[in-house]
Scaffold this motif. Structure first.
Motif, PDB file in Angstrom:
ATOM      1  N   VAL A 106      -6.665 -17.391   7.697  1.00 42.17           N
ATOM      2  CA  VAL A 106      -5.565 -16.878   8.516  1.00 42.17           C
ATOM      3  C   VAL A 106      -5.080 -17.968   9.469  1.00 42.17           C
ATOM      4  O   VAL A 106      -3.868 -18.195   9.620  1.00 42.17           O
ATOM      5  N   THR A 107      -6.016 -18.650  10.090  1.00 44.19           N
ATOM      6  CA  THR A 107      -5.675 -19.735  11.008  1.00 44.19           C
ATOM      7  C   THR A 107      -4.889 -20.821  10.288  1.00 44.19           C
ATOM      8  O   THR A 107      -3.850 -21.282  10.771  1.00 44.19           O
ATOM      9  N   HIS A 108      -5.370 -21.228   9.129  1.00 43.08           N
ATOM     10  CA  HIS A 108      -4.710 -22.278   8.346  1.00 43.08           C
ATOM     11  C   HIS A 108      -3.314 -21.835   7.900  1.00 43.08           C
ATOM     12  O   HIS A 108      -2.367 -22.633   7.911  1.00 43.08           O
ATOM     13  N   ALA A 109      -3.181 -20.573   7.531  1.00 43.78           N
ATOM     14  CA  ALA A 109      -1.874 -20.060   7.094  1.00 43.78           C
ATOM     15  C   ALA A 109      -0.855 -20.087   8.235  1.00 43.78           C
ATOM     16  O   ALA A 109       0.292 -20.505   8.034  1.00 43.78           O
ATOM     17  N   ILE A 110      -1.263 -19.657   9.413  1.00 43.60           N
ATOM     18  CA  ILE A 110      -0.345 -19.668  10.561  1.00 43.60           C
ATOM     19  C   ILE A 110      -0.021 -21.098  10.962  1.00 43.60           C
ATOM     20  O   ILE A 110       1.149 -21.449  11.160  1.00 43.60           O
ATOM     21  N   ASN A 111      -1.039 -21.935  11.059  1.00 41.95           N
ATOM     22  CA  ASN A 111      -0.808 -23.338  11.418  1.00 41.95           C
ATOM     23  C   ASN A 111      -0.027 -24.065  10.329  1.00 41.95           C
ATOM     24  O   ASN A 111       0.682 -25.031  10.618  1.00 41.95           O
ATOM     25  N   GLY A 112      -0.106 -23.578   9.103  1.00 39.11           N
ATOM     26  CA  GLY A 112       0.635 -24.182   8.002  1.00 39.11           C
ATOM     27  C   GLY A 112       2.137 -24.040   8.141  1.00 39.11           C
ATOM     28  O   GLY A 112       2.907 -24.736   7.467  1.00 39.11           O
ATOM     29  N   LEU A 113       2.575 -23.138   9.006  1.00 38.00           N
ATOM     30  CA  LEU A 113       4.005 -23.000   9.283  1.00 38.00           C
ATOM     31  C   LEU A 113       4.524 -24.175  10.098  1.00 38.00           C
ATOM     32  O   LEU A 113       5.734 -24.451  10.098  1.00 38.00           O
ATOM     33  N   ALA A 114       3.622 -24.855  10.796  1.00 35.53           N
ATOM     34  CA  ALA A 114       4.003 -25.990  11.639  1.00 35.53           C
ATOM     35  C   ALA A 114       4.362 -27.193  10.774  1.00 35.53           C
ATOM     36  O   ALA A 114       3.892 -27.339   9.649  1.00 35.53           O
ATOM     37  N   GLY A 115       5.198 -28.031  11.341  1.00 32.88           N
ATOM     38  CA  GLY A 115       5.541 -29.279  10.677  1.00 32.88           C
ATOM     39  C   GLY A 115       6.749 -29.202   9.756  1.00 32.88           C
ATOM     40  O   GLY A 115       7.170 -30.214   9.208  1.00 32.88           O
ATOM     41  N   HIS A 116       7.323 -28.033   9.592  1.00 36.13           N
ATOM     42  CA  HIS A 116       8.488 -27.881   8.713  1.00 36.13           C
ATOM     43  C   HIS A 116       9.799 -27.874   9.483  1.00 36.13           C
ATOM     44  O   HIS A 116      10.854 -28.106   8.905  1.00 36.13           O
ATOM     45  N   SER A 117       9.743 -27.564  10.752  1.00 31.54           N
ATOM     46  CA  SER A 117      10.933 -27.514  11.597  1.00 31.54           C
ATOM     47  C   SER A 117      10.583 -28.091  12.964  1.00 31.54           C
ATOM     48  O   SER A 117       9.776 -27.504  13.692  1.00 31.54           O
ATOM     49  N   ALA A 118      11.195 -29.212  13.289  1.00 30.68           N
ATOM     50  CA  ALA A 118      10.938 -29.836  14.589  1.00 30.68           C
ATOM     51  C   ALA A 118      11.314 -28.890  15.732  1.00 30.68           C
ATOM     52  O   ALA A 118      10.610 -28.820  16.742  1.00 30.68           O
ATOM     53  N   ALA A 119      12.402 -28.154  15.573  1.00 32.03           N
ATOM     54  CA  ALA A 119      12.837 -27.223  16.618  1.00 32.03           C
ATOM     55  C   ALA A 119      11.810 -26.110  16.825  1.00 32.03           C
ATOM     56  O   ALA A 119      11.478 -25.767  17.963  1.00 32.03           O
ATOM     57  N   LEU A 120      11.304 -25.538  15.732  1.00 33.20           N
ATOM     58  CA  LEU A 120      10.305 -24.477  15.849  1.00 33.20           C
ATOM     59  C   LEU A 120       9.005 -25.026  16.430  1.00 33.20           C
ATOM     60  O   LEU A 120       8.367 -24.370  17.266  1.00 33.20           O
ATOM     61  N   ASP A 121       8.615 -26.222  16.010  1.00 34.53           N
ATOM     62  CA  ASP A 121       7.411 -26.848  16.568  1.00 34.53           C
ATOM     63  C   ASP A 121       7.549 -27.021  18.077  1.00 34.53           C
ATOM     64  O   ASP A 121       6.630 -26.689  18.837  1.00 34.53           O
ATOM     65  N   LEU A 122       8.681 -27.528  18.519  1.00 38.99           N
ATOM     66  CA  LEU A 122       8.899 -27.725  19.954  1.00 38.99           C
ATOM     67  C   LEU A 122       8.912 -26.394  20.700  1.00 38.99           C
ATOM     68  O   LEU A 122       8.374 -26.294  21.801  1.00 38.99           O
ATOM     69  N   LEU A 123       9.516 -25.375  20.095  1.00 37.87           N
ATOM     70  CA  LEU A 123       9.534 -24.051  20.709  1.00 37.87           C
ATOM     71  C   LEU A 123       8.115 -23.508  20.865  1.00 37.87           C
ATOM     72  O   LEU A 123       7.748 -22.993  21.935  1.00 37.87           O
ATOM     73  N   MET A 124       7.298 -23.633  19.830  1.00 40.16           N
ATOM     74  CA  MET A 124       5.923 -23.126  19.896  1.00 40.16           C
ATOM     75  C   MET A 124       5.091 -23.913  20.905  1.00 40.16           C
ATOM     76  O   MET A 124       4.265 -23.333  21.625  1.00 40.16           O
ATOM     77  N   ILE A 125       5.298 -25.210  20.979  1.00 41.98           N
ATOM     78  CA  ILE A 125       4.598 -26.027  21.981  1.00 41.98           C
ATOM     79  C   ILE A 125       5.014 -25.584  23.380  1.00 41.98           C
ATOM     80  O   ILE A 125       4.179 -25.427  24.278  1.00 41.98           O
ATOM     81  N   TRP A 126       6.306 -25.353  23.560  1.00 46.23           N
ATOM     82  CA  TRP A 126       6.823 -24.922  24.862  1.00 46.23           C
ATOM     83  C   TRP A 126       6.263 -23.552  25.234  1.00 46.23           C
ATOM     84  O   TRP A 126       5.812 -23.353  26.370  1.00 46.23           O
ATOM     85  N   ILE A 127       6.287 -22.606  24.300  1.00 49.07           N
ATOM     86  CA  ILE A 127       5.752 -21.265  24.566  1.00 49.07           C
ATOM     87  C   ILE A 127       4.269 -21.351  24.929  1.00 49.07           C
ATOM     88  O   ILE A 127       3.802 -20.692  25.857  1.00 49.07           O
ATOM     89  N   SER A 128       3.536 -22.178  24.202  1.00 47.21           N
ATOM     90  CA  SER A 128       2.107 -22.332  24.454  1.00 47.21           C
ATOM     91  C   SER A 128       1.843 -22.901  25.846  1.00 47.21           C
ATOM     92  O   SER A 128       0.911 -22.475  26.530  1.00 47.21           O
ATOM     93  N   SER A 129       2.666 -23.835  26.270  1.00 46.86           N
ATOM     94  CA  SER A 129       2.404 -24.488  27.555  1.00 46.86           C
ATOM     95  C   SER A 129       2.964 -23.722  28.746  1.00 46.86           C
ATOM     96  O   SER A 129       2.367 -23.727  29.818  1.00 46.86           O
ATOM     97  N   ILE A 130       4.076 -23.031  28.573  1.00 44.34           N
ATOM     98  CA  ILE A 130       4.730 -22.392  29.706  1.00 44.34           C
ATOM     99  C   ILE A 130       4.576 -20.870  29.705  1.00 44.34           C
ATOM    100  O   ILE A 130       4.887 -20.210  30.693  1.00 44.34           O
ATOM    101  N   GLY A 131       4.042 -20.301  28.631  1.00 40.37           N
ATOM    102  CA  GLY A 131       3.955 -18.846  28.506  1.00 40.37           C
ATOM    103  C   GLY A 131       3.152 -18.176  29.596  1.00 40.37           C
ATOM    104  O   GLY A 131       3.609 -17.191  30.196  1.00 40.37           O
ATOM    105  N   VAL A 132       1.959 -18.668  29.866  1.00 37.43           N
ATOM    106  CA  VAL A 132       1.115 -18.041  30.895  1.00 37.43           C
ATOM    107  C   VAL A 132       1.756 -18.186  32.276  1.00 37.43           C
ATOM    108  O   VAL A 132       1.881 -17.184  32.998  1.00 37.43           O
ATOM    109  N   PRO A 133       2.200 -19.388  32.685  1.00 37.53           N
ATOM    110  CA  PRO A 133       2.843 -19.478  33.999  1.00 37.53           C
ATOM    111  C   PRO A 133       4.085 -18.584  34.129  1.00 37.53           C
ATOM    112  O   PRO A 133       4.324 -18.003  35.186  1.00 37.53           O
ATOM    113  N   LEU A 134       4.869 -18.467  33.060  1.00 38.72           N
ATOM    114  CA  LEU A 134       6.043 -17.589  33.120  1.00 38.72           C
ATOM    115  C   LEU A 134       5.652 -16.125  33.280  1.00 38.72           C
ATOM    116  O   LEU A 134       6.307 -15.370  34.016  1.00 38.72           O
TER     117      LEU A 134
END
Length: 183
Positions: free
Chosen positions: A8-36
């Motif tokens: 399951v982990t590999h499948a979800i992480n396998g979505l990464a690397g196909h879209s730079a915009a989506l990768d940046l969005l997920m990185i942003w959500i991961s870093s700013i989600g808790v503070p927001l």
């Protein structure tokens, strides 16, 4: 069970690397989600006609957040699970973490907030926070820093903390009146 978790982990992480915009969005959500989410809780302090009840829920969310993260620190003393990128399960999109993988602090924090709102009867806000928590925890797997079971364990810790706070921190108690009357 580990094979399913890794798959399951590999499948979800396998979505990464196909879209730079989506990768940046997920990185942003991961870093700013808790503070927001914490900010979204804090700005409600002065909200609404039922101010004392809202403040009680906000304080309970804060206590749940802190208790959940405290429980995580105890778990981390006992369980030393390597990160999925160390095991070759995921490709990491951010810097390596220095601590262990289980449980996810992001999941604990976000689900503690959501659960606190839900168990205190603030359904609409609770569901909004729950959606945000799911997005933050999904992003943690997507960017490669956690196993799916890490976020599940963190989510359970957050919900457990909210239930403990619900049982102990009573609305209208002397302590509650003192805290909710600030400002």
């Amino acid at each position: 069970m580990y094979e399913l978790d890794a798959a399951v982990t590999h499948a979800i992480n396998g979505l990464a690397g196909h879209s730079a915009a989506l990768d940046l969005l997920m990185i942003w959500i991961s870093s700013i989600g808790v503070p927001l989410m914490v900010l979204a809780v804090a700005v409600q302090w002065w909200r609404g006609p039922d101010r004392l009840h809202i403040r009680h829920v906000l304080v309970a969310a804060g206590f749940s957040f802190l208790l959940g993260l405290g429980i995580n620190q105890l778990v981390l003393l006992l369980i030393h699970r390597a990160r999925p990128y160390d095991g070759g399960i995921t490709n990491l999109l951010i810097e390596r973490s220095a601590d262990f993988s289980f449980p996810s602090d992001h999941a604990t924090a976000t689900f503690a907030i959501a659960a606190a709102f839900l168990v205190h009867g603030s359904r609409r806000a609770g569901l909004a926070f729950l959606a945000a928590a799911c997005l933050v925890t999904f992003s943690r797997i997507y960017i490669g820093t956690h196993y799916a079971s890490d976020v599940l364990g963190g989510a359970l810790t957050g919900v457990f903390a909210a239930l403990i706070v619900r049982a102990v921190y009573r609305e209208g108690s002397r302590a509650d009146r003192l805290i909710t009357s600030i400002l």
